[in-house]
Write an enzyme that holds these catalytic residues in place. Structure first.
Site, PDB file in Angstrom:
ATOM      1  N   LYS A  32       0.849  -1.198   0.000  1.00  0.00           N
ATOM      2  CA  LYS A  32       0.000   0.000   0.000  1.00  0.00           C
ATOM      3  C   LYS A  32       0.880   1.242   0.000  1.00  0.00           C
ATOM      4  O   LYS A  32       1.787   1.369   0.822  1.00  0.00           O
ATOM      5  CB  LYS A  32      -0.936   0.031   1.210  1.00  0.00           C
ATOM      6  CG  LYS A  32      -1.873   1.245   1.223  1.00  0.00           C
ATOM      7  CD  LYS A  32      -2.830   1.200   2.392  1.00  0.00           C
ATOM      8  CE  LYS A  32      -2.245   1.747   3.669  1.00  0.00           C
ATOM      9  NZ  LYS A  32      -2.126   3.237   3.676  1.00  0.00           N
ATOM     10  N   ASP A  59      -3.405   4.331  -2.084  1.00  0.00           N
ATOM     11  CA  ASP A  59      -4.373   4.762  -1.068  1.00  0.00           C
ATOM     12  C   ASP A  59      -4.292   6.280  -0.871  1.00  0.00           C
ATOM     13  O   ASP A  59      -3.767   6.766   0.125  1.00  0.00           O
ATOM     14  CB  ASP A  59      -4.070   4.028   0.245  1.00  0.00           C
ATOM     15  CG  ASP A  59      -5.070   4.342   1.344  1.00  0.00           C
ATOM     16  OD1 ASP A  59      -6.221   4.697   1.011  1.00  0.00           O
ATOM     17  OD2 ASP A  59      -4.699   4.223   2.525  1.00  0.00           O
ATOM     18  N   LYS A  61      -7.146   8.234  -1.133  1.00  0.00           N
ATOM     19  CA  LYS A  61      -8.440   8.665  -0.584  1.00  0.00           C
ATOM     20  C   LYS A  61      -9.025   9.859  -1.343  1.00  0.00           C
ATOM     21  O   LYS A  61      -9.282  10.922  -0.783  1.00  0.00           O
ATOM     22  CB  LYS A  61      -8.289   8.999   0.907  1.00  0.00           C
ATOM     23  CG  LYS A  61      -7.828   7.820   1.750  1.00  0.00           C
ATOM     24  CD  LYS A  61      -7.643   8.198   3.204  1.00  0.00           C
ATOM     25  CE  LYS A  61      -7.314   7.001   4.070  1.00  0.00           C
ATOM     26  NZ  LYS A  61      -5.985   6.391   3.747  1.00  0.00           N
ATOM     27  N   ASP A  64     -13.019  14.983  -4.019  1.00  0.00           N
ATOM     28  CA  ASP A  64     -12.975  16.266  -4.716  1.00  0.00           C
ATOM     29  C   ASP A  64     -14.211  16.380  -5.595  1.00  0.00           C
ATOM     30  O   ASP A  64     -15.104  15.527  -5.528  1.00  0.00           O
ATOM     31  CB  ASP A  64     -11.681  16.349  -5.552  1.00  0.00           C
ATOM     32  CG  ASP A  64     -11.136  17.776  -5.650  1.00  0.00           C
ATOM     33  OD1 ASP A  64     -11.937  18.690  -5.955  1.00  0.00           O
ATOM     34  OD2 ASP A  64      -9.934  17.976  -5.423  1.00  0.00           O
ATOM     35  N   ILE A  65     -14.260  17.407  -6.420  1.00  0.00           N
ATOM     36  CA  ILE A  65     -15.395  17.528  -7.332  1.00  0.00           C
ATOM     37  C   ILE A  65     -15.347  16.361  -8.323  1.00  0.00           C
ATOM     38  O   ILE A  65     -14.277  15.810  -8.598  1.00  0.00           O
ATOM     39  CB  ILE A  65     -15.396  18.883  -8.065  1.00  0.00           C
ATOM     40  CG1 ILE A  65     -14.160  19.041  -8.964  1.00  0.00           C
ATOM     41  CG2 ILE A  65     -15.502  20.034  -7.064  1.00  0.00           C
ATOM     42  CD1 ILE A  65     -14.221  20.245  -9.869  1.00  0.00           C
ATOM     43  N   THR A 123     -10.620   4.377  10.419  1.00  0.00           N
ATOM     44  CA  THR A 123     -10.451   3.519  11.598  1.00  0.00           C
ATOM     45  C   THR A 123      -9.884   4.265  12.797  1.00  0.00           C
ATOM     46  O   THR A 123      -9.870   3.740  13.911  1.00  0.00           O
ATOM     47  CB  THR A 123      -9.544   2.320  11.269  1.00  0.00           C
ATOM     48  OG1 THR A 123      -8.336   2.796  10.671  1.00  0.00           O
ATOM     49  CG2 THR A 123     -10.235   1.371  10.316  1.00  0.00           C
TER      50      THR A 123
END
Length: 236
Positions: A32, A59, A61, A64-65, A123
């Site tokens: 990752k 990763d 995340k 955004d638009i 988490t």
């Protein structure tokens, strides 16, 4: 089980990341790459991982638009990621745009795109932080399920979930992949608030688990991987 283990390369330098990949060798197939390593040395470590015939989960995340997320997903597909993450709080339109970015890549190249993974609640958060930080007063499980349903209805078929909520998502939706971070071999004294063991995550229907600090900060990372896989199998 090793094909279900993902090791997070959350280290400061490219050299440290390469050293971990070399040391873990054939024991780990997927890594990752999160925000910090990607900003620091992302393209170099991606090339290195691919040169070793390993897979990578990017990763970042995305949140955004819709137009920006579509473009970002397309570019991430071009990098060769096997998994990508995005925030489900970004609404159906954003999720549909992410799926469109993946489809554009698949239509152009004839190759399968990465698994798109929706993040519901991180988490590191619990019910108290959900209310005080995001002003959401619903129970944690209800919030996670609501965000996941919205994303599922938009076409998403993958999620990131803590060990405690993996089964909730697997039982609630058909044909979804669940990737579980927040893995600890014992009591966690860090920023993870919803953590559990590899064995618990697998028994709770996780398809993959992500393990970072318990492996990369271990005195013997390779032995830590071996013990993690044994725990996944229920052997310790």
């Amino acid at each position: 089980m090793k094909d279900r283990l993902i090791v997070a390369l959350d280290v400061d330098t490219f050299e440290q990341a390469c050293s971990i990949v070399d040391e873990l060798g054939d024991e780990v197939l997927t890594y990752k790459i999160g925000l910090a390593p990607f900003i620091g040395y992302g393209f170099k470590i991606i090339d290195y991982i691919k040169s070793k015939n390993k897979r990578f989960f990017l990763d970042l995340k995305f949140f955004d638009i819709p137009n920006t997320v579509e473009l970002a997903v397309y570019q991430a597909c071009m990098l060769g990621a096997s998994m990508l993450s995005l925030h489900t709080i970004g609404t159906k339109l954003m999720i549909e745009a992410a799926i469109a970015g993946k489809k554009r890549f698949e239509d152009q190249t004839g190759k399968a795109g990465p698994i798109l993974l929706g993040i519901t609640i991180l988490t590191s958060m619990d019910e108290d932080s959900l209310e005080s930080g995001m002003f959401i007063k619903k129970p944690l499980g209800e919030t996670i399920l609501g965000l996941a349903k919205n994303a599922y209805d938009a076409g998403l078929r993958g999620f990131v979930a803590s060990p405690n909520e993996a089964k909730l998502l697997k039982d609630s939706f058909d044909d979804v992949v669940v990737v579980t971070p927040g893995i600890r071999m014992g009591d966690s004294k860090d920023d993870q608030k919803r953590s559990n063991t590899p064995r618990f995550a697998i028994e709770n229907k996780a398809d993959y688990i992500v393990v970072g600090r318990p492996i990369i900060k271990a005195q013997n990372p390779k032995q830590a991987v071996i013990e993690c896989i044994k725990n996944m199998k229920g052997e310790m």
